[in-house]
Motif scaffolding. Structure first.
Motif, short mmCIF file in Angstrom:
data_model
loop_
_atom_site.label_atom_id
_atom_site.label_comp_id
_atom_site.label_asym_id
_atom_site.label_seq_id
_atom_site.Cartn_x
_atom_site.Cartn_y
_atom_site.Cartn_z
N TYR A 10 12.44 -69.07 -80.43
CA TYR A 10 13.15 -69.69 -81.53
C TYR A 10 12.23 -70.71 -82.18
O TYR A 10 11.36 -71.30 -81.53
N PRO A 36 17.93 -74.49 -84.22
CA PRO A 36 16.92 -73.45 -83.97
C PRO A 36 17.30 -72.15 -84.67
O PRO A 36 18.48 -71.84 -84.84
N PHE A 41 16.35 -67.91 -84.65
CA PHE A 41 15.74 -66.83 -83.88
C PHE A 41 14.51 -66.30 -84.58
O PHE A 41 14.50 -66.10 -85.80
N PHE A 91 10.62 -72.83 -79.31
CA PHE A 91 11.26 -72.79 -78.01
C PHE A 91 11.20 -71.36 -77.45
O PHE A 91 11.48 -70.39 -78.16
#
Lengths: 112, 113
Positions: free
Chosen positions: A36, A44, A46, A89
């Motif tokens: 992410y 966030p 994707f 992330f």
């Protein structure tokens, strides 16, 4: 105990070069991995994912590599652009579990 | 489509106060989640729901409550706010067929003083 680790809090890369973000995990039950991207003051979003039955997945400038024996995955961004500056992330899940386990994030800075 | 919306964007609470963080999604997603993100940390799951009327605890549920009376709404209730609940809160949702690709709201930044 952190099951998903992103050991580099930040990374600085020249515009046009390759950015490589790394993620390690400890739980061998994980079978699906996601990246992410997060901009300041936003949630966030994707970016790309990979199943454990694959070792590579590509989407435009973004490629994720998975090395199951090393319990390691990496995100490659080529070429890096200023808009790629964000926190990235890594997250993992297993079986049909509803939950994602998240790494702490790596802040990517693309220098002009 | 607005996606996932959260209100308020910012809030300051005094210790012991209560509040509800609102989350609404218009994608008809069954699954909804509440996370908190502390500085330098990843997202920690507080509660999640697999459909209207069904909720379950995540990794860090203490001090929070949720309800899911409709598919669209998943409010998070903080009772007796404590400084340890100072964080950024994110709501997310995902569809039945998207393997854990979650869609996030913009977040609520909460400070407890």
């Amino acid at each position: 105990d952190q099951q998903v680790k992103q050991n580099s809090p930040s990374l600085s890369v020249q515009e046009g070069r390759i950015s490589i973000l790394n993620c390690d995990y400890t739980n061998s039950m994980f079978d699906y991995f996601l990246w992410y991207k997060k901009y300041p003051a936003e949630g966030p979003t994707f970016l790309i994912s990979i199943s454990s039955i694959k070792d590579k997945n590509e989407d435009g400038r973004f490629t994720v590599f998975l090395n199951k024996s090393a319990k390691h995955l990496s995100l490659h961004i080529v070429p890096s652009q200023p808009g790629d500056s964000a926190v990235y992330f890594c997250a993992a899940s297993w079986d049909s579990n509803y939950q994602l386990i998240w790494g702490a994030g790596t802040k990517l800075i693309i220098k002009p | 489509n607005a996606g996932v919306t959260q209100t308020p964007k910012f809030r300051i609470l005094k210790i012991g106060q209560s509040m509800t963080l609102q989350c609404t999604q218009d994608m008809n997603h069954n699954y909804m989640y509440w996370y908190r993100q502390d500085p330098g940390m990843g997202l920690k799951l507080i509660y999640y729901s697999v459909g209207a009327g069904i909720t379950d605890k995540g990794e860090v549920p203490n001090g929070y409550n949720v309800s899911r009376s409709t598919t669209e709404d998943f409010p998070l209730r903080l009772e007796l706010a404590a400084p340890s609940q100072t964080s950024v809160y994110f709501c997310a949702s995902r569809g039945q067929n998207s393997y854990n690709e979650q869609f996030f709201g913009p977040g609520t930044r909460l400070t407890v003083l």
